[in-house]
Design a protein around this motif. Structure first.
Motif, PDB file in Angstrom:
ATOM      1  N   GLY A  53       0.829  -1.199   0.000  1.00 44.39           N
ATOM      2  CA  GLY A  53       0.000   0.000   0.000  1.00 44.39           C
ATOM      3  C   GLY A  53       0.857   1.238   0.000  1.00 44.39           C
ATOM      4  O   GLY A  53       1.997   1.216  -0.448  1.00 44.39           O
ATOM      5  N   HIS A  54       0.278   2.314   0.538  1.00 44.03           N
ATOM      6  CA  HIS A  54       1.022   3.568   0.626  1.00 44.03           C
ATOM      7  C   HIS A  54       0.594   4.337   1.872  1.00 44.03           C
ATOM      8  O   HIS A  54      -0.525   4.197   2.350  1.00 44.03           O
ATOM      9  CB  HIS A  54       0.837   4.418  -0.626  1.00 44.03           C
ATOM     10  N   ARG A  55       1.545   5.123   2.380  1.00 46.37           N
ATOM     11  CA  ARG A  55       1.261   5.972   3.538  1.00 46.37           C
ATOM     12  C   ARG A  55       0.367   7.122   3.103  1.00 46.37           C
ATOM     13  O   ARG A  55       0.572   7.698   2.026  1.00 46.37           O
ATOM     14  CB  ARG A  55       2.548   6.540   4.133  1.00 46.37           C
ATOM     15  N   ARG A  56      -0.584   7.468   3.940  1.00 50.11           N
ATOM     16  CA  ARG A  56      -1.471   8.596   3.639  1.00 50.11           C
ATOM     17  C   ARG A  56      -0.712   9.925   3.684  1.00 50.11           C
ATOM     18  O   ARG A  56      -1.036  10.846   2.942  1.00 50.11           O
ATOM     19  CB  ARG A  56      -2.623   8.647   4.632  1.00 50.11           C
ATOM     20  N   SER A  57       0.297  10.023   4.537  1.00 52.96           N
ATOM     21  CA  SER A  57       0.995  11.292   4.751  1.00 52.96           C
ATOM     22  C   SER A  57       1.778  11.763   3.533  1.00 52.96           C
ATOM     23  O   SER A  57       1.823  12.955   3.246  1.00 52.96           O
ATOM     24  CB  SER A  57       1.941  11.184   5.948  1.00 52.96           C
ATOM     25  N   GLY A  88      12.989   2.570  -4.026  1.00 55.40           N
ATOM     26  CA  GLY A  88      12.588   3.674  -3.158  1.00 55.40           C
ATOM     27  C   GLY A  88      11.415   3.403  -2.241  1.00 55.40           C
ATOM     28  O   GLY A  88      10.988   4.282  -1.499  1.00 55.40           O
ATOM     29  N   ALA A  89      10.880   2.208  -2.290  1.00 52.24           N
ATOM     30  CA  ALA A  89       9.759   1.855  -1.415  1.00 52.24           C
ATOM     31  C   ALA A  89      10.266   1.340  -0.069  1.00 52.24           C
ATOM     32  O   ALA A  89      11.452   1.031   0.089  1.00 52.24           O
ATOM     33  CB  ALA A  89       8.894   0.781  -2.081  1.00 52.24           C
ATOM     34  N   ILE A  90       9.368   1.242   0.857  1.00 56.86           N
ATOM     35  CA  ILE A  90       9.629   0.639   2.161  1.00 56.86           C
ATOM     36  C   ILE A  90       9.267  -0.835   2.036  1.00 56.86           C
ATOM     37  O   ILE A  90       8.241  -1.174   1.437  1.00 56.86           O
ATOM     38  CB  ILE A  90       8.751   1.289   3.240  1.00 56.86           C
ATOM     39  N   ALA A  91      10.077  -1.713   2.591  1.00 60.58           N
ATOM     40  CA  ALA A  91       9.760  -3.138   2.545  1.00 60.58           C
ATOM     41  C   ALA A  91      10.331  -3.819   3.778  1.00 60.58           C
ATOM     42  O   ALA A  91      11.413  -3.450   4.252  1.00 60.58           O
ATOM     43  CB  ALA A  91      10.332  -3.778   1.278  1.00 60.58           C
ATOM     44  N   GLY A  92       9.595  -4.797   4.289  1.00 61.05           N
ATOM     45  CA  GLY A  92      10.089  -5.520   5.447  1.00 61.05           C
ATOM     46  C   GLY A  92       9.213  -6.698   5.806  1.00 61.05           C
ATOM     47  O   GLY A  92       8.149  -6.918   5.219  1.00 61.05           O
ATOM     48  N   ILE A 103       7.867  -0.442  10.684  1.00 66.00           N
ATOM     49  CA  ILE A 103       8.425  -0.543   9.333  1.00 66.00           C
ATOM     50  C   ILE A 103       7.818   0.530   8.425  1.00 66.00           C
ATOM     51  O   ILE A 103       8.535   1.261   7.747  1.00 66.00           O
ATOM     52  CB  ILE A 103       8.190  -1.952   8.744  1.00 66.00           C
ATOM     53  N   VAL A 104       6.498   0.622   8.410  1.00 67.27           N
ATOM     54  CA  VAL A 104       5.803   1.531   7.499  1.00 67.27           C
ATOM     55  C   VAL A 104       6.065   2.991   7.846  1.00 67.27           C
ATOM     56  O   VAL A 104       6.184   3.837   6.953  1.00 67.27           O
ATOM     57  CB  VAL A 104       4.285   1.229   7.484  1.00 67.27           C
ATOM     58  N   MET A 105       6.220   3.299   9.111  1.00 67.19           N
ATOM     59  CA  MET A 105       6.401   4.692   9.528  1.00 67.19           C
ATOM     60  C   MET A 105       7.859   5.117   9.596  1.00 67.19           C
ATOM     61  O   MET A 105       8.163   6.221  10.036  1.00 67.19           O
ATOM     62  CB  MET A 105       5.693   4.944  10.857  1.00 67.19           C
ATOM     63  N   GLU A 106       8.773   4.276   9.128  1.00 71.46           N
ATOM     64  CA  GLU A 106      10.188   4.666   9.124  1.00 71.46           C
ATOM     65  C   GLU A 106      10.362   5.952   8.322  1.00 71.46           C
ATOM     66  O   GLU A 106       9.600   6.227   7.405  1.00 71.46           O
ATOM     67  CB  GLU A 106      11.064   3.560   8.549  1.00 71.46           C
ATOM     68  N   ASP A 107      11.344   6.733   8.708  1.00 73.65           N
ATOM     69  CA  ASP A 107      11.680   7.969   7.984  1.00 73.65           C
ATOM     70  C   ASP A 107      10.552   8.996   7.975  1.00 73.65           C
ATOM     71  O   ASP A 107      10.488   9.802   7.055  1.00 73.65           O
ATOM     72  CB  ASP A 107      12.095   7.685   6.536  1.00 73.65           C
ATOM     73  N   THR A 108       9.672   8.979   8.963  1.00 71.98           N
ATOM     74  CA  THR A 108       8.621  10.019   8.978  1.00 71.98           C
ATOM     75  C   THR A 108       8.917  11.034  10.061  1.00 71.98           C
ATOM     76  O   THR A 108       9.696  10.848  10.921  1.00 71.98           O
ATOM     77  CB  THR A 108       7.227   9.432   9.239  1.00 71.98           C
TER      78      THR A 108
END
Length: 108
Positions: A53-57, A88-92, A103-108
């Motif tokens: 998916g994708h982050r809403r932010s 460039g995506a987040i994966a884990g 994992i999903v909120m890394e780098d926010t």
């Protein structure tokens, strides 16, 4: 003694937790035989993650492989996640809703 959660239960908990911060999709992948004996393969590329998916932010894409604690991803799953990270995506790999959120909120 508490019974270990199934992978499906963990996926559902992750989907619920992430729904507050992301758009989450579940993908079904598998092979089965029809009643007339044909073999049917469903899903996407080999190694594609259970959830994506994708982050809403910020719209950043993520890919999560869901496993029970102690289980490891298959080689094709690791290869897919590595390719998504290079793009460039987040994966884990997540074994719980808390881990998936980290994992999903890394780098926010």
């Amino acid at each position: 003694m508490t019974a270990m959660k199934s992978e499906k239960q963990i996926q559902n908990e992750i989907r619920l937790a992430l729904s507050a911060v992301a758009v989450v999709h579940r993908i079904n992948v598998g092979v089965f035989k029809t009643s007339d004996g044909r073999t049917i393969s469903t899903g996407v590329a080999p190694g594609f993650t259970d959830l994506f998916g994708h982050r809403r932010s910020d719209g950043r894409a993520f890919y999560l492989e869901v496993k029970k604690p102690g289980q490891k991803p298959r080689a094709n799953q690791t290869k897919f996640m590595d390719a998504m990270r290079r793009a460039g995506a987040i994966a884990g790999v997540a074994t719980s809703a808390d881990e998936a959120m980290r994992i999903v909120m890394e780098d926010t």
